[in-house]
Design an enzyme around this catalytic site. Structure first.
Site, PDB file in Angstrom:
ATOM      1  N   TRP A   1       0.861  -1.187   0.000  1.00  0.00           N
ATOM      2  CA  TRP A   1       0.000   0.000   0.000  1.00  0.00           C
ATOM      3  C   TRP A   1       0.899   1.239   0.000  1.00  0.00           C
ATOM      4  O   TRP A   1       1.792   1.336   0.859  1.00  0.00           O
ATOM      5  CB  TRP A   1      -0.868  -0.059   1.254  1.00  0.00           C
TER       6      TRP A   1
ATOM      7  N   ASP B   1      -0.412  -5.568   9.256  1.00  0.00           N
ATOM      8  CA  ASP B   1      -1.480  -4.641   8.882  1.00  0.00           C
ATOM      9  C   ASP B   1      -2.712  -5.482   8.561  1.00  0.00           C
ATOM     10  O   ASP B   1      -2.741  -6.206   7.561  1.00  0.00           O
ATOM     11  CB  ASP B   1      -1.042  -3.813   7.663  1.00  0.00           C
TER      12      ASP B   1
ATOM     13  N   ALA C   1      -6.158  -4.949   7.692  1.00  0.00           N
ATOM     14  CA  ALA C   1      -7.142  -3.939   7.278  1.00  0.00           C
ATOM     15  C   ALA C   1      -8.384  -4.567   6.654  1.00  0.00           C
ATOM     16  O   ALA C   1      -9.378  -3.870   6.451  1.00  0.00           O
ATOM     17  CB  ALA C   1      -6.498  -2.973   6.275  1.00  0.00           C
TER      18      ALA C   1
ATOM     19  N   LYS D   1     -13.238  -1.257   6.712  1.00  0.00           N
ATOM     20  CA  LYS D   1     -13.813  -2.051   5.630  1.00  0.00           C
ATOM     21  C   LYS D   1     -14.788  -3.087   6.168  1.00  0.00           C
ATOM     22  O   LYS D   1     -15.894  -3.229   5.652  1.00  0.00           O
ATOM     23  CB  LYS D   1     -12.705  -2.756   4.836  1.00  0.00           C
TER      24      LYS D   1
HETATM   25  C1  LMR Z   1      -6.943   1.729  -0.758  1.00  0.00           C
HETATM   26  O1  LMR Z   1      -5.845   1.161  -0.748  1.00  0.00           O
HETATM   27  O2  LMR Z   1      -7.520   2.073  -1.789  1.00  0.00           O
HETATM   28  C2  LMR Z   1      -7.638   2.008   0.547  1.00  0.00           C
HETATM   29  O3  LMR Z   1      -6.929   1.474   1.608  1.00  0.00           O
HETATM   30  C3  LMR Z   1      -7.972   3.434   0.717  1.00  0.00           C
HETATM   31  C4  LMR Z   1      -6.783   4.262   1.007  1.00  0.00           C
HETATM   32  O4  LMR Z   1      -6.809   4.959   2.037  1.00  0.00           O
HETATM   33  O5  LMR Z   1      -5.820   4.268   0.231  1.00  0.00           O
END
Ligand code: LMR
Length: 400
Positions: A128, A209, A211, A244
């Site tokens: 990410w 993480d 999420a 989420k």
């Molecule tokens: C994403 O990866 O699209 C989500 O986790 C939203 C974000 O905050 O980037």
């Protein structure tokens, strides 16, 4: 003094959302930001959340402060949910509520920097984009380890272990607990066991993480890797998001859980997490945490939430299967089978950056530049058009 500030580069995921909203074309399809959408394209408030909010609204008598580390009912409930009751009662667990999962990563960064200034944090490649953006400003050194095998669509476990073999004592290894963002390729039991061995041998500390718990293989299955590490290793950090799986994105609800060995170290850890909250924002936001605690404490509401979460999960799996099948039918070959095998909200489409650009320009289909697709943006109605566009965008590239 502010003339010293340089313009910040735009966040690529948010910038993509802005482009999508500005696109006037009928039938445009958003497969960008990681927000769940149902078959009608909506991000609904879950029924269990609505009912919890109603009960809170009727029963809440004050908006006075809770506790610096967050409300105990939420903290206990989230620890039970993530770690299971056995570990939760082990005396090894410290926890602080945070503003969302990003807040938990942010607090983890400060915690690591306080314990070991300048520590190296290893991130999977890819990861990410906000991971390095949040971790590096805390003064941490960011390194990357191989993770995704683009040839197979699975995890490159050999490459991962080889790279992490260079980790030193006190280095931190970021792992996605389930539903890897952006690839959808997760570690299996063998991979998690290997990570235990590696962390034990190197003296490295995992930062998991988590999420998307409940979006992959189910609530318990998605926490299995986290629990394996938490049982086997003396020190483990877990950044939890409720955005989420409870669908409460804007309520900013999450937690940083820290495991220390049994004994006296817990007091220092809990005290540090509490102090980090105090100095960052005093009290964490409460409304989302109260929703989560209300749902998890009530067997009926909890069953309703689990049912809704399961429908989301199985819907995304159905979207994956439908797109993979349609791409195969259109002659895409075996390269797209991975979409059906991967889990969670994302897959990396095995297409070039040029094809991603053509999907947007010629077909009004929005993916992140690296090819990341939000499978929750697929619907039974749009799958045929998405599949045709992917095949066409690839063919246009080959022709060009
Ligand atoms: C994403 O990866 O699209 C989500 O986790 C939203 C974000 O905050 O980037």
């Amino acid at each position: 003094m502010f003339e010293t500030l340089a313009p910040e580069p735009e966040d690529q995921i948010m910038a993509l959302g802005a482009l999508f909203r500005a696109d006037p074309r009928q039938g445009r399809i958003d497969l960008g930001i990681g927000v769940y959408r149902d078959a009608a394209g909506r991000t609904p408030v879950m029924a269990a959340v609505r009912e919890a909010e109603r009960r809170i609204w009727e029963g809440e008598t004050t908006k006075s402060y809770t506790a610096l580390a967050g409300d105990a009912a939420f903290n206990d409930a989230i620890v039970d949910l993530v770690l299971g009751e056995g570990l939760a009662r082990s005396g090894r667990v410290s926890v602080a509520a945070t503003p969302g999962g990003t807040g938990a990563i942010r607090q983890a960064a400060d915690l690591i920097a306080r314990a070991r200034p300048g520590a190296t944090v290893w991130l999977p490649d890819p990861t990410w984009p906000n991971h390095p953006a949040v971790l590096a400003p805390a003064g941490l050194r960011v390194a990357h380890y191989r993770y995704y095998d683009a040839a197979t669509g699975g995890v490159d476990l050999g490459g991962m272990l080889a790279d992490l073999g260079r980790a030193g004592a006190g280095d931190v290894i970021v792992l996605h607990g389930a539903c890897h963002n952006p690839t959808g390729a997760d570690l299996g039991p063998e991979g998690w066991a290997a990570v235990v061995g590696l962390c034990a041998a190197r003296g490295a500390v995992p930062l998991i993480d988590l999420a998307y718990m409940g979006f992959g293989a189910g609530l318990g299955a998605d926490a299995a890797g986290t629990r394996t590490l938490a049982h086997a290793l003396p020190e483990v950090l877990v950044a939890v998001s409720c955005s989420k799986n409870f669908g409460i994105y804007r309520e900013r609800t999450g937690a940083l859980i820290a495991l220390t060995p049994e004994g006296s170290r817990r007091a220092a850890m809990q005290g540090t997490l509490t102090a980090l909250n105090r100095t960052a924002y005093s009290f964490p936001p409460d409304h989302g945490a109260r929703i989560v605690a209300t749902i998890l404490a009530d067997p009926g509401l909890r069953a309703q939430w689990e049912g809704e979460l399961d429908a989301i999960r199985t819907g995304m799996i159905a979207n994956r299967a439908a797109l993979a099948a349609e791409l195969a039918r259109l002659g895409g070959g075996a390269r797209f089978d991975r979409i059906a095998a991967q889990r969670g909200m994302f897959s990396l489409l095995p297409v070039s950056p040029g094809a991603v650009a053509r999907l947007r320009a010629d077909h009004a289909i929005y993916l992140v530049a690296n090819g990341r697709m939000n499978v929750a943006g697929l619907t039974p109605a749009n799958v045929p058009a998405v599949a045709r566009a992917i095949i066409a965008a690839m063919a246009e590239g080959a022709a060009g």
